[in-house]
Write an enzyme that holds these catalytic residues in place. Structure first.
Site, PDB file in Angstrom:
ATOM      1  N   ASN A  98       0.720  -1.072  -0.053  1.00 27.27           N
ATOM      2  CA  ASN A  98       0.135   0.002  -0.081  1.00 27.27           C
ATOM      3  C   ASN A  98       0.812   1.406   0.126  1.00 27.27           C
ATOM      4  O   ASN A  98       1.484   1.606   1.155  1.00 27.27           O
ATOM      5  CB  ASN A  98      -0.740  -0.139   1.282  1.00 27.27           C
ATOM      6  CG  ASN A  98      -1.572   1.251   1.541  1.00 27.27           C
ATOM      7  OD1 ASN A  98      -1.900   2.186   0.590  1.00 27.27           O
ATOM      8  ND2 ASN A  98      -2.525   1.442   2.507  1.00 27.27           N
ATOM      9  N   HIS A 122      -9.189   1.230   5.089  1.00 26.23           N
ATOM     10  CA  HIS A 122      -8.096   1.356   5.943  1.00 26.23           C
ATOM     11  C   HIS A 122      -8.326   2.179   7.240  1.00 26.23           C
ATOM     12  O   HIS A 122      -8.915   3.256   7.088  1.00 26.23           O
ATOM     13  CB  HIS A 122      -7.105   1.918   5.001  1.00 26.23           C
ATOM     14  CG  HIS A 122      -5.530   1.800   5.511  1.00 26.23           C
ATOM     15  ND1 HIS A 122      -5.431   2.606   6.360  1.00 26.23           N
ATOM     16  CD2 HIS A 122      -4.674   0.906   5.157  1.00 26.23           C
ATOM     17  CE1 HIS A 122      -4.153   2.516   6.691  1.00 26.23           C
ATOM     18  NE2 HIS A 122      -3.400   1.497   5.993  1.00 26.23           N
ATOM     19  N   GLU A 171      -6.566   4.708   8.000  1.00 25.51           N
ATOM     20  CA  GLU A 171      -6.566   6.293   7.794  1.00 25.51           C
ATOM     21  C   GLU A 171      -7.806   6.695   6.999  1.00 25.51           C
ATOM     22  O   GLU A 171      -8.130   7.672   7.321  1.00 25.51           O
ATOM     23  CB  GLU A 171      -5.389   6.100   6.816  1.00 25.51           C
ATOM     24  CG  GLU A 171      -4.007   6.194   7.615  1.00 25.51           C
ATOM     25  CD  GLU A 171      -2.984   5.530   6.799  1.00 25.51           C
ATOM     26  OE1 GLU A 171      -2.761   5.442   5.555  1.00 25.51           O
ATOM     27  OE2 GLU A 171      -2.070   5.114   7.607  1.00 25.51           O
ATOM     28  N   GLU A 211      -5.220  -4.888  10.604  1.00 28.83           N
ATOM     29  CA  GLU A 211      -4.137  -3.929  10.927  1.00 28.83           C
ATOM     30  C   GLU A 211      -4.370  -3.064  11.814  1.00 28.83           C
ATOM     31  O   GLU A 211      -5.001  -2.301  12.215  1.00 28.83           O
ATOM     32  CB  GLU A 211      -4.024  -2.885   9.619  1.00 28.83           C
ATOM     33  CG  GLU A 211      -3.916  -3.406   8.313  1.00 28.83           C
ATOM     34  CD  GLU A 211      -3.165  -2.385   7.385  1.00 28.83           C
ATOM     35  OE1 GLU A 211      -2.111  -2.654   6.780  1.00 28.83           O
ATOM     36  OE2 GLU A 211      -3.635  -1.118   7.358  1.00 28.83           O
ATOM     37  N   GLY A 240       2.570   2.224  10.677  1.00 30.20           N
ATOM     38  CA  GLY A 240       3.720   3.312  10.745  1.00 30.20           C
ATOM     39  C   GLY A 240       4.564   3.602  12.019  1.00 30.20           C
ATOM     40  O   GLY A 240       5.106   4.758  12.075  1.00 30.20           O
ATOM     41  N   SER A 262       3.742  -2.090  10.500  1.00 31.43           N
ATOM     42  CA  SER A 262       5.330  -2.314  10.604  1.00 31.43           C
ATOM     43  C   SER A 262       5.759  -3.750  10.150  1.00 31.43           C
ATOM     44  O   SER A 262       6.690  -4.160  11.040  1.00 31.43           O
ATOM     45  CB  SER A 262       5.617  -1.758  11.979  1.00 31.43           C
ATOM     46  OG  SER A 262       5.235  -0.536  12.102  1.00 31.43           O
TER      47      SER A 262
HETATM   48  P1  13P Z   1       3.262   0.375   7.697  1.00 34.18           P
HETATM   49  O1  13P Z   1       3.879  -0.828   7.188  1.00 34.18           O
HETATM   50  O2  13P Z   1       4.109   1.337   7.216  1.00 34.18           O
HETATM   51  O3  13P Z   1       3.278   0.488   9.122  1.00 34.18           O
HETATM   52  O4  13P Z   1       1.670   0.658   7.115  1.00 34.18           O
HETATM   53  C1  13P Z   1       1.112  -0.493   7.172  1.00 34.18           C
HETATM   54  C2  13P Z   1      -0.368  -0.075   6.480  1.00 34.18           C
HETATM   55  O5  13P Z   1      -0.963   0.838   6.904  1.00 34.18           O
HETATM   56  C3  13P Z   1      -0.648  -0.806   5.383  1.00 34.18           C
HETATM   57  O6  13P Z   1      -1.824  -0.766   4.747  1.00 34.18           O
END
Ligand code: 13P
Length: 258
Positions: free
Chosen positions: A9, A98, A100, A170, A176, A216
């Protein structure tokens, strides 16, 4: 046997030239190092869907995903992108729900269900995300939270539609942050999700749905996480922006299959 998936992603990163270069490098890598049970998915930003789709064309075991979609087919929705548009740009998957999107753009479970139905109705496969916050985990409400997210969204689908879905677990606190869920935490939640699906529909469906982990994931921790029984791969953010890291994560998945 369940399909294994390593999906990148890219979020809101890369310009056109950078996106093409990354996609071309990943496709080259995937043409050299592959496994018939592994699907590698790239989820670039909307403007690059077409170009990235073309650049992976002909590479076995690769597909493209959009990062979001609108729930309506077409109409006066300035700035939005519909499922038929995404399909016409060459994508076969779409990430829905997601954290976000849920948190920054206030997307509700109800809206996510509409988006999921629109995707499935047109033949675009959802990668549907669920995950708890740190506060929810710290207060012991992580299972309850995930169950509620499932109950209010994809558990409204019928069994045939459900077959089209990949689930991504997730945990928000792992996205992140550099703090991944431990293999034990991932396995425990994936098994819970699978059991919950078996209870809601039937065991065959629970056993057949691919559930991938995101948060992560790195070349260092990928193998340990992917070797868990109920973890079918990963949804990778930061480490998917770099060809070498993404390649090593793919290799970690493949090594679990051999
Ligand atoms: P990271 O791998 O940067 O933690 O992000 C995970 C993510 O949100 C994938 O959709």
């Amino acid at each position: 046997m369940r399909l294994k998936v390593v999906a990148g992603n890219w979020k809101m990163n890369k310009t056109y030239g950078e996106a093409l270069m990354l996609a071309t490098e990943v496709a080259y890598d995937a043409s050299k190092v592959h496994h018939q049970r592994l699907l590698t998915i790239l989820a670039p930003p909307f403007p690059f869907l077409s170009a990235v789709s073309r650049s992976i064309e002909g590479t076995e075991g690769m597909a493209v995903a959009a990062q979001n979609c609108h729930q309506e087919e077409a109409g006066a929705f300035t700035g939005e992108v519909s499922v038929p548009m995404i399909i016409s740009a060459g994508a076969r998957f779409v990430i829905i729900g997601h954290s976000e999107r849920r948190m920054i753009f206030n997307e509700s479970n109800e809206l996510l269900l509409q988006k999921t139905k629109s995707a499935i109705n047109h033949g675009l496969k959802p990668i549907f995300c669920v995950g708890e916050t740190k506060a929810q985990r710290d207060s012991g409400k992580h299972f309850e939270t995930i169950k509620e997210q499932l109950d209010e969204t994809i558990f409204h689908l019928n069994e045939f539609s459900f077959l089209e879905i990949i689930i991504a677990y997730e945990p928000v606190w792992a996205i992140g942050t550099g703090v991944n869920a431990s293999a034990a935490q991932a396995q425990e939640m994936h098994a819970f999700i699978r059991q919950t699906i078996s209870g809601k529909f039937n065991q065959k469906l629970g056993d057949s749905v691919s559930i991938i982990y995101g948060g992560s994931v790195s070349p260092k921790n990928a193998k340990e996480i992917f070797s868990c029984k109920d973890v079918d791969g990963g949804l990778i953010g930061g480490a998917a922006l770099n060809t070498e890291d993404f390649s090593n994560i793919r290799k970690a998945m493949i090594s679990c299959l051999e």
